[in-house]
Design an enzyme around this catalytic site. Sequence first.
Site: not given
Ligand code: BDR
Length: 311
Positions: A240
């Site tokens: 992500h």
């Molecule tokens: C986001 O949530 C976090 O757990 C990850 O680092 C990312 O930024 C994804 O939903």
Amino acid sequence: MSLSVALDIDPGIDDALAVALALRSSEIRLELVTTVAGNGPLEMTTRNALRVLHYLGAGHVPVAPGAPSPLSKPFHGALEYHGSDALADLDLPEAQKEPDPRPAHQLLFEFASAAPGERVVVATGPLTNIAIAFQRYPEMPTLLRELVIMGGAFGLTGYGTGNHTPVAEFNIWQDPEAAAIVFGSGARIAVVGLDVSNDPSTALDSTNLAKLRAGVTPFSRLAADLTGYAVARHSVCALHDPLALAVVLDRSLFGFAEGRVTVHTAGDEQQGRTILLAGAQEDSAIPLTAVAAAVEGARFKKLFLSRILED
Ligand code: BDR
Ligand code: CA
């Protein structure tokens, strides 16, 4: 001339991978890291940011802690995904360096105001620090060249549903009030949400992991260990946060839909839901927000792996 970038992060497996990618990307210069409570409590995410930078030979990058909790909701971490230390239980060495004593919002403002219209902030955690900076320094939204956000789920692809709740992505769910302030601020914003970051073509699998394991630098070792932790538990490692950074590195990897983003702030089952109102108010002085609606996953992963695996 490389672009000056600040990362506002909550490391976090994929936040740490975004730091590694940033340090290996010659188009940008990582000038500042600010931390926020998100995947783990603030002390943990700050320690992790320091440890990752130290391990990757970038201990000179200042790390400033920000908000220990969301603006008005209780804090919830995501240690069940990221490990008991929020960093895959790797036991990375300590950085032997203290965080900067100044607060994140102050350093973010100083970063933006040092070169108005030229600098980019990439935010890959809850938006608390950015909202506080925008509230304290009302001119800050227009000082940034762009704010790139990892957050939200917009229903623009089959992957654009929630990951923390059926309708909400974790970062936005954690501090929806902050997100609403930021999306309404007038800053030029690009967003990478689950619509593209949950697309399996953007995630690392066991074949990619084997390549990383063959690397010999701290970058490939760290990436292999973080990825290995996620692959062992979830069969893939979602990228992500590196994907959000990729907007700055190669915008052509994405297709964007433009409009206004609204955030559901009430603490009910819709908390953190994000909606894109496409093409609204073309005549307004406030720029439309660009939300990623398509991604070239294979090309993104190639970029990520080639940079991390450089000797
Ligand atoms: C986001 O949530 C976090 O757990 C990850 O680092 C990312 O930024 C994804 O939903
Ligand atoms: Ca994150």
